[in-house]
Design a protein around this motif. Structure first.
Motif, short mmCIF file in Angstrom:
data_model
loop_
_atom_site.label_atom_id
_atom_site.label_comp_id
_atom_site.label_asym_id
_atom_site.label_seq_id
_atom_site.Cartn_x
_atom_site.Cartn_y
_atom_site.Cartn_z
N UNK A 135 1.04 -1.13 0.41
CA UNK A 135 -0.07 -0.45 0.02
C UNK A 135 0.76 0.66 0.11
N UNK A 136 0.97 2.04 -0.78
CA UNK A 136 1.64 3.12 -1.57
C UNK A 136 1.37 4.61 -0.41
N UNK A 137 1.53 5.13 0.40
CA UNK A 137 1.48 6.37 1.41
C UNK A 137 1.93 7.48 0.28
N UNK A 138 1.45 8.59 -0.59
CA UNK A 138 1.81 9.29 -1.28
C UNK A 138 1.98 10.68 -0.49
N UNK A 139 2.68 11.31 -0.06
CA UNK A 139 2.96 11.80 0.81
C UNK A 139 2.59 13.48 0.44
N UNK A 140 2.29 14.28 1.13
CA UNK A 140 2.52 15.35 0.64
C UNK A 140 3.25 16.79 1.74
#
Length: 389
Positions: A135-140
């Motif tokens: 599960x990829x968490x695309x960070x801001x």
């Protein structure tokens, strides 16, 4: 079918079974978990140690794998951030090769699923061919209010590159996300069916000092990166207390590291209708800050607790067994059955894959690990993990 008899089997959904037997089919699906006086038909392979489900690593940064042994240990979080930012952009082939090796290392160490932080598309290709679930968490990142919309839109573009794989858009940390950006993420999360959140939380005392008084090393960090934060006012409370009201109540939230989270923070969070989970990455905490969270404070508080490895920039290996060992050494009152639950069932529940992984329930394909070299239920320097299925 294959059957394994071990000194103990940890099904996780039930108490450990002495001399238990696990039977699986050729695809790794659990057929049965039984006591030794109820053997299945066919041969049984005897193994020494404890059989557990495959491990779930809920916090990793595979795209930082090329930074192994390149960041000075125990320099504190602010210096760690500076070093990572100065070193992370290097030859792309070197980065991709290190990502692939990190993926294989986790597989060899009995990890079956990963919550992976991404700020680039460098790990896209690896994840499409990996044997692991990701599960990829695309960070801001964006602490300047005027850039909130721009940052959010760029994150959405990157998120699209990881689809149709499991992925979500998430804030990085309290000190790197403005209130305006938090609000955009909350609106997005409230309207999404599934947008898991994973937030770096209270990794050092300076994070709380910055939020309470606008003092400490983070002022130097913003100056180092040329950020004018004159707009920011002291919040008179710790960082996690300041951001909890800004988070969606619809989505599950993973607060990661929690090195300087205290009991008042925990009680404060309990006042809100939020789906809070905690993740501990003890070896990374020791590498960066030289200290561990007060993990015993979180036990029996009614929260889901998971484990992570963080990145090879802050850890010598990507091994959940090594994280369990670090916790057991410092907190011997936290027993191995509970730690295995954190490392398997709880992580699967947070990632939403508990229908397939996390426990040895018949019908699931959780992977099988054999933990050997134990002293009873105590991990020793000789303890190892081997992937059986």
């Amino acid at each position: 079918m294959k059957s394994f008899r071990a000194d103990y089997v940890f099904p996780v959904y039930a108490d450990p079974i002495k001399n238990g037997i696990v039977t699986v089919d050729d695809e790794g699906k659990i057929i049965a978990v039984a006591e030794s006086n109820k053997p299945p038909g066919g041969p049984v392979q005897q193994v020494s140690g404890i059989i557990t489900p495959g491990f779930i690593n809920t916090h990793c940064h595979t795209e930082l794998s090329h930074l192994k042994d390149r960041v000075k240990p125990r320099g504190g979080l602010v210096n760690f951030i500076k070093d990572v930012q100065s070193l992370r952009n290097t030859d792309r082939e070197e980065v991709l090769d290190a990502i692939a090796k990190a993926d294989q290392e986790m597989y060899d160490n009995g990890i079956v699923a990963v919550g992976d932080i991404s700020n680039t598309n460098n790990s896209v290709a690896m994840k499409r061919q990996s044997k692991l679930y990701y599960h990829t968490f695309v960070e801001t990142f964006g602490f300047l209010p005027g850039r909130a919309t721009e940052v959010f839109e760029k994150a959405q573009e990157l998120l699209g590159e990881f689809k149709p794989g499991a992925c979500s858009l998430t804030p990085h940390a309290p000190y790197s996300v403005s209130k305006e950006l938090f609000k955009l993420i909350k609106k997005y999360s409230d309207g999404a069916d599934d947008n898991l959140l994973s937030i770096h939380n209270q990794e050092c005392e300076d994070e709380n000092k910055f939020y309470r008084y606008k003092l400490g090393a983070f002022l130097d960090l913003y100056d180092h990166f040329g950020k004018d934060i004159s707009y920011f006012k002291p919040q008179a409370r710790n960082s996690v207390q300041s951001i909890i009201p800004l988070l969606s109540s619809k989505q599950k939230v993973l607060l990661v590291h929690n090195t300087c989270t205290n009991l008042k923070d925990i009680y404060f969070i309990k006042r809100f209708d939020k789906k809070i989970n905690w993740c501990f990455c003890p070896n990374a905490n020791l590498y960066i800050e030289g200290r561990l969270p007060k993990i015993d404070l979180f036990v029996n508080q009614g929260f889901n607790i998971t484990l992570g490895t963080d990145s090879l920039a802050s850890n010598g290996k990507l091994s959940i067994l090594s994280e369990i060992q670090a916790i057991q050494q410092k907190f011997p009152s936290i027993g191995l059955p509970r730690l295995v639950e954190w490392a398997t069932k709880n992580g699967a529940e947070y990632l939403g894959i508990d229908d397939e992984k996390g426990t040895l329930d018949p019908g699931k394909t959780p992977g099988l690990n054999l933990i050997s070299g134990l002293d009873g239920f105590k991990i020793t320097p000789d303890t190892t993990v081997k992937k059986l299925m």
